[in-house]
Each structure stands twice: as C-alpha cells, then as structure tokens.
Design a protein around this motif. Structure first.
Motif, PDB file in Angstrom:
ATOM      1  N   MET A   1     133.396 -84.600  -8.593  1.00  0.00           N
ATOM      2  CA  MET A   1     133.688 -84.107  -7.265  1.00  0.00           C
ATOM      3  C   MET A   1     134.704 -82.788  -7.360  1.00  0.00           C
ATOM      4  O   MET A   1     134.550 -81.865  -6.696  1.00  0.00           O
ATOM      5  N   ALA A   2     135.772 -83.148  -8.040  1.00  0.00           N
ATOM      6  CA  ALA A   2     136.811 -81.974  -8.343  1.00  0.00           C
ATOM      7  C   ALA A   2     136.086 -80.791  -8.664  1.00  0.00           C
ATOM      8  O   ALA A   2     136.377 -79.698  -8.177  1.00  0.00           O
ATOM      9  N   LEU A   3     135.102 -80.802  -9.893  1.00  0.00           N
ATOM     10  CA  LEU A   3     134.288 -79.696 -10.149  1.00  0.00           C
ATOM     11  C   LEU A   3     133.398 -78.904  -9.288  1.00  0.00           C
ATOM     12  O   LEU A   3     133.436 -77.749  -9.076  1.00  0.00           O
ATOM     13  N   VAL A   4     132.798 -80.020  -8.318  1.00  0.00           N
ATOM     14  CA  VAL A   4     131.748 -79.307  -7.293  1.00  0.00           C
ATOM     15  C   VAL A   4     132.658 -78.685  -6.347  1.00  0.00           C
ATOM     16  O   VAL A   4     132.400 -77.426  -5.857  1.00  0.00           O
ATOM     17  N   ILE A   5     134.117 -79.189  -5.767  1.00  0.00           N
ATOM     18  CA  ILE A   5     134.585 -78.706  -4.641  1.00  0.00           C
ATOM     19  C   ILE A   5     135.315 -77.337  -5.456  1.00  0.00           C
ATOM     20  O   ILE A   5     135.259 -76.405  -4.634  1.00  0.00           O
ATOM     21  N   PHE A   6     135.716 -77.039  -6.523  1.00  0.00           N
ATOM     22  CA  PHE A   6     136.151 -76.117  -7.244  1.00  0.00           C
ATOM     23  C   PHE A   6     135.228 -74.956  -7.185  1.00  0.00           C
ATOM     24  O   PHE A   6     135.352 -73.791  -6.826  1.00  0.00           O
ATOM     25  N   LEU A   7     133.891 -75.193  -7.569  1.00  0.00           N
ATOM     26  CA  LEU A   7     132.910 -74.337  -7.683  1.00  0.00           C
ATOM     27  C   LEU A   7     132.701 -73.765  -6.216  1.00  0.00           C
ATOM     28  O   LEU A   7     132.345 -72.525  -6.028  1.00  0.00           O
ATOM     29  N   MET A   8     132.584 -74.635  -5.334  1.00  0.00           N
ATOM     30  CA  MET A   8     132.220 -74.215  -3.759  1.00  0.00           C
ATOM     31  C   MET A   8     133.384 -73.705  -3.277  1.00  0.00           C
ATOM     32  O   MET A   8     132.965 -72.377  -2.634  1.00  0.00           O
ATOM     33  N   VAL A   9     134.585 -73.883  -3.516  1.00  0.00           N
ATOM     34  CA  VAL A   9     135.803 -72.896  -3.209  1.00  0.00           C
ATOM     35  C   VAL A   9     135.722 -71.424  -3.622  1.00  0.00           C
ATOM     36  O   VAL A   9     135.965 -70.558  -3.020  1.00  0.00           O
ATOM     37  N   LYS A  10     135.303 -71.439  -4.970  1.00  0.00           N
ATOM     38  CA  LYS A  10     135.196 -70.418  -5.955  1.00  0.00           C
ATOM     39  C   LYS A  10     133.914 -69.261  -5.387  1.00  0.00           C
ATOM     40  O   LYS A  10     134.210 -68.093  -4.967  1.00  0.00           O
ATOM     41  N   ALA A  11     133.023 -69.794  -4.785  1.00  0.00           N
ATOM     42  CA  ALA A  11     131.910 -69.211  -4.249  1.00  0.00           C
ATOM     43  C   ALA A  11     132.146 -68.718  -3.044  1.00  0.00           C
ATOM     44  O   ALA A  11     131.735 -67.470  -2.627  1.00  0.00           O
ATOM     45  N   ILE A  12     132.933 -69.682  -2.309  1.00  0.00           N
ATOM     46  CA  ILE A  12     133.305 -69.124  -0.923  1.00  0.00           C
ATOM     47  C   ILE A  12     134.263 -67.941  -0.926  1.00  0.00           C
ATOM     48  O   ILE A  12     134.040 -66.850  -0.054  1.00  0.00           O
ATOM     49  N   ASN A  13     135.244 -68.004  -1.720  1.00  0.00           N
ATOM     50  CA  ASN A  13     136.191 -66.882  -1.931  1.00  0.00           C
ATOM     51  C   ASN A  13     135.350 -65.677  -2.371  1.00  0.00           C
ATOM     52  O   ASN A  13     135.735 -64.799  -1.840  1.00  0.00           O
ATOM     53  N   LYS A  14     134.522 -65.849  -3.396  1.00  0.00           N
ATOM     54  CA  LYS A  14     133.817 -64.605  -3.524  1.00  0.00           C
ATOM     55  C   LYS A  14     132.965 -63.945  -2.735  1.00  0.00           C
ATOM     56  O   LYS A  14     132.855 -62.870  -2.350  1.00  0.00           O
ATOM     57  N   ALA A  15     132.316 -64.869  -1.950  1.00  0.00           N
ATOM     58  CA  ALA A  15     131.580 -64.554  -0.520  1.00  0.00           C
ATOM     59  C   ALA A  15     132.498 -63.741   0.372  1.00  0.00           C
ATOM     60  O   ALA A  15     131.965 -62.658   1.017  1.00  0.00           O
ATOM     61  N   MET A  16     133.670 -64.231   0.799  1.00  0.00           N
ATOM     62  CA  MET A  16     134.549 -63.552   1.562  1.00  0.00           C
ATOM     63  C   MET A  16     134.812 -62.330   1.027  1.00  0.00           C
ATOM     64  O   MET A  16     135.295 -61.573   1.659  1.00  0.00           O
ATOM     65  N   SER A  17     135.276 -62.015  -0.335  1.00  0.00           N
ATOM     66  CA  SER A  17     135.712 -60.851  -0.773  1.00  0.00           C
ATOM     67  C   SER A  17     134.737 -59.977  -0.936  1.00  0.00           C
ATOM     68  O   SER A  17     135.194 -58.831  -0.556  1.00  0.00           O
ATOM     69  N   ILE A  18     133.385 -60.248  -0.697  1.00  0.00           N
ATOM     70  CA  ILE A  18     132.246 -59.151  -0.945  1.00  0.00           C
ATOM     71  C   ILE A  18     132.301 -58.475   0.494  1.00  0.00           C
ATOM     72  O   ILE A  18     132.217 -57.107   0.485  1.00  0.00           O
ATOM     73  N   GLY A  19     132.570 -59.126   1.756  1.00  0.00           N
ATOM     74  CA  GLY A  19     132.429 -58.381   2.840  1.00  0.00           C
ATOM     75  C   GLY A  19     133.504 -57.295   3.115  1.00  0.00           C
ATOM     76  O   GLY A  19     133.740 -56.549   3.951  1.00  0.00           O
ATOM     77  N   LYS A  20     134.849 -57.784   2.651  1.00  0.00           N
ATOM     78  CA  LYS A  20     135.887 -56.962   2.752  1.00  0.00           C
ATOM     79  C   LYS A  20     135.999 -55.834   2.001  1.00  0.00           C
ATOM     80  O   LYS A  20     135.680 -55.777   0.725  1.00  0.00           O
ATOM     81  N   LYS A  21     136.476 -54.578   2.575  1.00  0.00           N
ATOM     82  CA  LYS A  21     136.866 -53.449   1.547  1.00  0.00           C
ATOM     83  C   LYS A  21     138.061 -53.579   0.837  1.00  0.00           C
ATOM     84  O   LYS A  21     138.897 -54.272   1.750  1.00  0.00           O
TER      85      LYS A  21
END
Length: 137
Positions: free
Chosen positions: A81-101
C-alpha cells in the motif's frame, strides 16, 4: 447554540475536511484490494518458493496461538500500500508540474558588501552597515 451549529457546518463543509473524508473512504476500499492481492496472489506465490503459506505460520504457547504469519502478511500489505501510494503521489506531482511553466529566476536585488559581508541593495555604492565603498560590478 445557533452560532455553534453554524461554525460546525462551516468546519465540516470546508474543502479539506471533505477531501479527507473522501480519502479515508477510498483508502478503506483500496485496503481491501491490497489485502486481497496479498492474501490471494502474493502469499501463495511466496508459498511456492518457500513451500508454505504465511497464514499457516503459528506458534503454540500453552493454550494461546501466536499467528505471526498473519502479522507478516499485514506487513506485506502495508509495504504494498505504501509503495502504491508513493507511486500515485509521484505520478500526480509529475502531472501537476507538466502544466506549469517553470518560473524564470528573478534578477538578484541584493549583493554582499565586500567589507562586512552584509546584504545591501544591488544599486548601493556605500554599505549602510560599515560605510565601506562597494565597487561597481
């Protein structure tokens, strides 16, 4: 009493509380999925390698059974569960940073005095701290 309920309603309807409630509900459902993954897939596969299922690991002490295999399974559940949550948060942070200049780094507004090492305005020719002359850059 009316003010109390008004404040309570404002607290409950605040965005963070609602987000937390949704997170707890989703987390509970996700926990059932991870438990099933561990109990039904991972433990039997590890049992093939080790020749036993973790849930079968029990120590008998007097009239008490210590089911340490269930504890090992719970640890595996937590790690997955910790691994999956870590990967989800990492993916969300990456997706959030793509849209920002990326913000351009602003030009410095201060510099250090060569005599006293205090911060001074970038346009200063004399240090307000030590009154030393600051050479132009």
């Amino acid at each position: 009493m009316k003010k109390f309920f008004s404040e309570f309603k404002e607290f409950v309807m605040r965005g963070n509380v609602m987000d937390l409630a949704v997170g707890v509900i989703i987390g509970g459902a996700f926990s059932a999925i991870v438990t099933s993954l561990t109990d039904d897939i991972i433990s039997p596969l590890l049992g093939l390698i080790g020749g036993m299922d973790f849930s079968d690991l029990v120590i008998q002490i007097g009239d008490v059974q210590v089911r340490y295999g269930a504890f090992i399974t719970a640890i595996i559940n937590f790690l997955i569960m910790a691994l999956v949550i870590f990967l989800m948060v990492k993916a969300i942070n990456k997706a959030m940073s793509i849209g920002k200049k990326k913000e351009e780094e602003a030009a410095p507004t201060t510099k250090k005095c060569p005599h006293c090492c205090e911060e001074v305005n970038i346009n200063a020719t004399k240090c307000p701290h030590c009154t030393g002359d600051i050479p132009a850059e």
